[in-house]
Design an enzyme around this catalytic site. Structure first.
Site, PDB file in Angstrom:
ATOM      1  N   CYS A  77      -2.328  37.891 -38.873  1.00  0.00           N
ATOM      2  CA  CYS A  77      -2.704  38.053 -37.471  1.00  0.00           C
ATOM      3  C   CYS A  77      -2.331  39.410 -36.879  1.00  0.00           C
ATOM      4  O   CYS A  77      -3.063  39.949 -36.062  1.00  0.00           O
ATOM      5  CB  CYS A  77      -2.119  36.928 -36.621  1.00  0.00           C
ATOM      6  SG  CYS A  77      -0.341  36.712 -36.796  1.00  0.00           S
TER       7      CYS A  77
ATOM      8  N   HIS B 126      -1.229  39.291 -29.603  1.00  0.00           N
ATOM      9  CA  HIS B 126      -0.224  40.184 -30.170  1.00  0.00           C
ATOM     10  C   HIS B 126      -0.421  41.586 -29.600  1.00  0.00           C
ATOM     11  O   HIS B 126      -1.507  42.167 -29.700  1.00  0.00           O
ATOM     12  CB  HIS B 126      -0.379  40.247 -31.693  1.00  0.00           C
ATOM     13  CG  HIS B 126       0.068  39.004 -32.419  1.00  0.00           C
ATOM     14  ND1 HIS B 126       0.607  37.911 -31.783  1.00  0.00           N
ATOM     15  CD2 HIS B 126       0.058  38.690 -33.759  1.00  0.00           C
ATOM     16  CE1 HIS B 126       0.913  36.990 -32.694  1.00  0.00           C
ATOM     17  NE2 HIS B 126       0.584  37.428 -33.885  1.00  0.00           N
TER      18      HIS B 126
END
Lengths: 351, 351, 351, 351
Positions: free
Chosen positions: B149, B243
């Site tokens: 990710c 993120h």
């Protein structure tokens, strides 16, 4: 038993001002003799004027004190300042001119070439700039500054590494607590469940140049800032207190994690600095647990004056990676200034 | 109107599995024909087996499907996998051997030299590794992986810069969302009001080596990973999804922010990749506001497939600083895999 | 295809104003023709004037519109108002006098005896107060209000119970989202990791008296507020959107959870109200899972217009306990007003 | 100077067990002589066995102690128990049979008719149930329990009101901290930016029946639970420590806020209870500020043993509304048990 030294606090109702009041309330050497704040607060008792946000009650003796205007004279020769940057220039100078030692957390004078920017464990000798300041400005008092909250922890962790291995390049990415922005500061709608990759007030520039000044060299009556380049990213995260910083450092030679750890763990305050009430037994602690330091668990070490370093490991781009944590309103603000005030005392400036 | 292509989902009850179900429920090309999960879930309806955490209800058609064991055969030739890493080796290979194309989000096979590690806008040609994989392993099916990710967003932002200016050094410090750790994942006592400067599962090593593989060069039937050094710090912050990464990059030559911005803004998916339903109109958006990108405001761009870049400015140590944000469970997991499945379709692997 | 109805928005730059812009941008009947805000904003484009906090970009057509002063005339006969309470009295009345229908989310006129305080699914007949208002005030236009954010969800859940069983006593304890306080609103230092057991602006009084008015009886041209006592506790919690309310209700006779559930699940909008674009298919949903409703998972039902009720169980003190959740800036503010505007249209007030 | 009394801790590695270790480390009367935990921990040092989550380091003396199995004998006659409820029945009874006084925070024995459920400031006389317990069970030791974390604060605030005005009806809605669920406890994905309107483990039933037992009457050797009905709603909020409760109370006669405030402010521990080290100078503090108490600012009063009450005002349905706050892992768990252990000492049970 010696009588305590009377001191005053400028900007006493703000977040850092409140922390000053809390730290000074139980101080072994100092006692609060005067409080000053903005025009709206002047004339009220401190309890009336302040929106108190500390988790202990206002100290009784302080609660009833009447807040004064931020102009000299205030009681005592040491004046701790947490005044707003826009006002600090004129006001702090007026106090110095009137004979007070202004120990300030405000940024205004930090980069003045004749103002000591001090972290006592790191560059106590820079205090000598005060002589030049008094001579050049003709003040009976003077101004002494501590660095920005994100700089304070960083220079402590860098100091022993710089002494031992000479820092040549520096990367820092910070995750800063909301208390660093004061009150009301950051809106909750901006930060709950969020990250803001920006801190106002030229935070990145301050972090870069203040680090270079503090780690700079004093020659004669001037400090030459360290010349290594500093690259910073500063972000705000939903943490109450405690600035976390991920750091990569390049040195003049390859440095192993073990060498770095030894330098960090061996770091101690020296000489008179070690005797100051605010100097912690260990200014730096290295925590070897894989997921530390963490703000919620580690900021209170050394009463908020100890910086914790963890995750020391090699860096594929520079030499060394590590993470550090410091208490932004104690080591990074009020506690730092109180320690500077203590240094003035032991160095005889008040005599 | 063409019939939809039946697909199955492995590990369908986990966090990423749920995101697969949500994304595939309305997919223009695919329809869910099979669901598999652990032994305890097998035999139950999906609604019974799952602790559904998405903010929309379970799609009706899926809710009543019976969850199967994670072994071939499952309906359809494409099997999306969000299975646990410890189990993925044997199970995913069994499916490939049985003729399925396993489009996996799991890390197990990512670094295998014959497994394409794909971000369709960045390295679609790497899909050719599948030919070698089938030849060497003798499988009628195959395995195709998407990156971790935190890597997904990074390589997208690096790709146009690497093409134009050649990356030579890379420094990344991440602030990662809790959804990246699955469910139950991170304990609330660990992260509420806190930062954890560590992500388990070799996150930093993955981020370094996967970035190098994806930006590597395909020659013949092998990918040579890019050789620039990558230095990473990975931290967890109390954010649900998204993120954030602060990045400094060094290039083969000095690159100005304006040049970088132009390269980033000009970046588009090419050829067939541009026609995929999951490919956003703009894989990258540059936001010039001083305090962006922010997870809470920017992760949903391009239905979670667009990466936002901000704060492009010079770096005192390398050449360029910037901040990027990507949706970790869409661009960084389920959405990435769905897009890879789409690529298999347009490239004729199912014909 | 019919032309859309032009409308204007007062207070368009605030939190609720932004939600109006977002909801109206894709509205099937309305289109934004005018925007007004404070003196500082007037003359700027909307994009310049607003600190946009929605997670989708400003609609293109709106971004370039020039913000006007908050004084009549503004384009269109419907003016949605999210103006500050201190200013709303004079300004909203000026618009009504000038012929506009002011559909307001502001509290100022809610309790006026001739102003309809409307939740269309609950008390659409109260719209008739508008006749009295026009007659008594001599206005060509009029003012129609929706309730406070914490009231909106509550009265929807109470309405079918009150109809079926007659509410006689009511306890409510709320846990309210920070978006309810606008921007900047609640300081992050006050609410991160915290609960504030108080909402400013007489929240508890509003919740009590508005609930009684909406569930009151229209006789002739007057509404008699319901007479059952309402006891409220209102608290702020660190949630972005979604007010959760724990509720205990006493009825004229003992009511079982099954009876209550049946009444709640059977509740539907009636007549023309059912045809409004903002009316959800189900104004109420009952969720039988033990730990629902939850803001993060359930606020978007019915595009934020559906109220979710859970944990229906007997009450040892009154008759029934339950928990309800509603989206405070949609069902509790902008969405409620847009729905009221739609009701004005179908009821012929614009003809 | 008297030697300290040796005590042991059962379940020493859990969240409450850690709090026991922290509170007992500096205790003026007790010293930790034994630690027990699960089979996996037995044989390890405490430092190895525990995932320490307190913000101060593990006390040195305790860190090196070897964790034992949870079976008698353990050193000392007082055994503080934070053992899991499923195991507590057999294990705690074995210790009592072996002669130890088990001072437990676990729910298992709380409602046993011969087990004192104690809050020393409130119902110290209930300790007499221990005589019956020893007689009926034939144990040389015994079991004494403190209430559930949400009950502890509530009964303290109710006690003076019940004595003065007789509680007849009670409505409570709680907002409970995540530390109440232990570690790992609540998943961060469930609670960051969210409210969960449900606490597992029959929290509402415990809160109702424990309140009734503690405020019940001791006649001869039996406690008759108070008969007033209690209606509870229990919710989890993203707060680390501190349970906030909104409360409405009905009394035998109308009680004004001033009367209630006087009763609450006048409340003091009596007799020997006032002399216990864990008894705070003021078990209750009334805070008259409009937005208090708040967990982040008020939980540490009286070292976490003082309950803060605020927002005292009339209730339109019953008589009185108020908000209370207590520290759930100190006053609501470990601190409560330590105080009960102290009571056993001064009442001579160890002689």
């Amino acid at each position: 038993m010696k009588a305590k030294i009377p001191v005053s606090v400028l900007g006493a109702t703000g977040t850092v001002g409140q922390k000053f009041v809390r730290l000074l309330a139980d101080h072994p050497w100092f006692e609060i003799a005067g409080l000053a704040a903005s025009e709206q607060s002047a004339g009220k008792t401190y309890a009336e004027a302040v929106r108190w946000r500390e988790s202990v009650p206002i100290p009784d003796a302080v609660a009833k004190m009447v807040v004064q205007r931020a102009a000299p004279p205030l009681p005592g020769r040491i004046v701790f300042s947490a005044i707003e940057a826009e006002l600090a220039g004129a006001i702090e100078q007026a106090f110095a001119k009137a004979g007070a030692f202004v120990v300030t957390n405000t940024k205004t004078h930090r980069m003045d070439p004749d103002v000591p920017l001090l972290v006592p464990e790191v560059n106590p000798a820079h205090l000598r700039l005060l002589e030049r300041q008094r001579k050049e400005r003709g003040w009976p008092g003077g101004i002494v500054a501590n660095p920005n909250c994100s700089t304070a922890g960083l220079v402590l962790a860098l100091a022993p590494l710089h002494r031992a291995f000479k820092v040549e390049k520096l990367f820092v990415s910070t995750m800063q607590a909301i208390s660093g922005a004061g009150y009301p500061g950051v809106a909750s709608l901006d930060i709950v469940g969020n990250v803001i990759p920006y801190i106002g007030g030229e935070e990145e520039e301050k972090l870069e140049r203040e680090t270079q000044k503090i780690l700079g060299e004093l020659k004669g009556n001037a400090v030459t800032s360290a010349s290594f380049p500093v690259s910073t990213h500063t972000s705000r995260v939903p943490v109450i207190d405690g600035h976390t910083e991920t750091v990569s450092v390049g040195f003049a030679r390859r440095v192993t994690p073990d060498e770095a750890r030894a330098a960090l763990e061996g770091f101690r305050a020296e000489g008179k600095v070690a005797t100051l009430p605010s100097t912690p037994a260990r200014p730096l602690e290295v925590d070897s647990r894989i997921d530390r330091p963490q703000p919620r668990l580690d900021i209170d070490r050394g009463n908020g004056m100890t910086v914790t370093v963890g995750r020391i490991r090699p860096c594929p781009v520079l030499d060394l990676r590590m993470v550090l944590l410091s208490h932004n309103t104690i080591r990074g603000a009020a506690g730092a200034a109180v320690q500077n005030g203590e240094l003035l005392v032991v160095e005889g400036w008040l005599d």
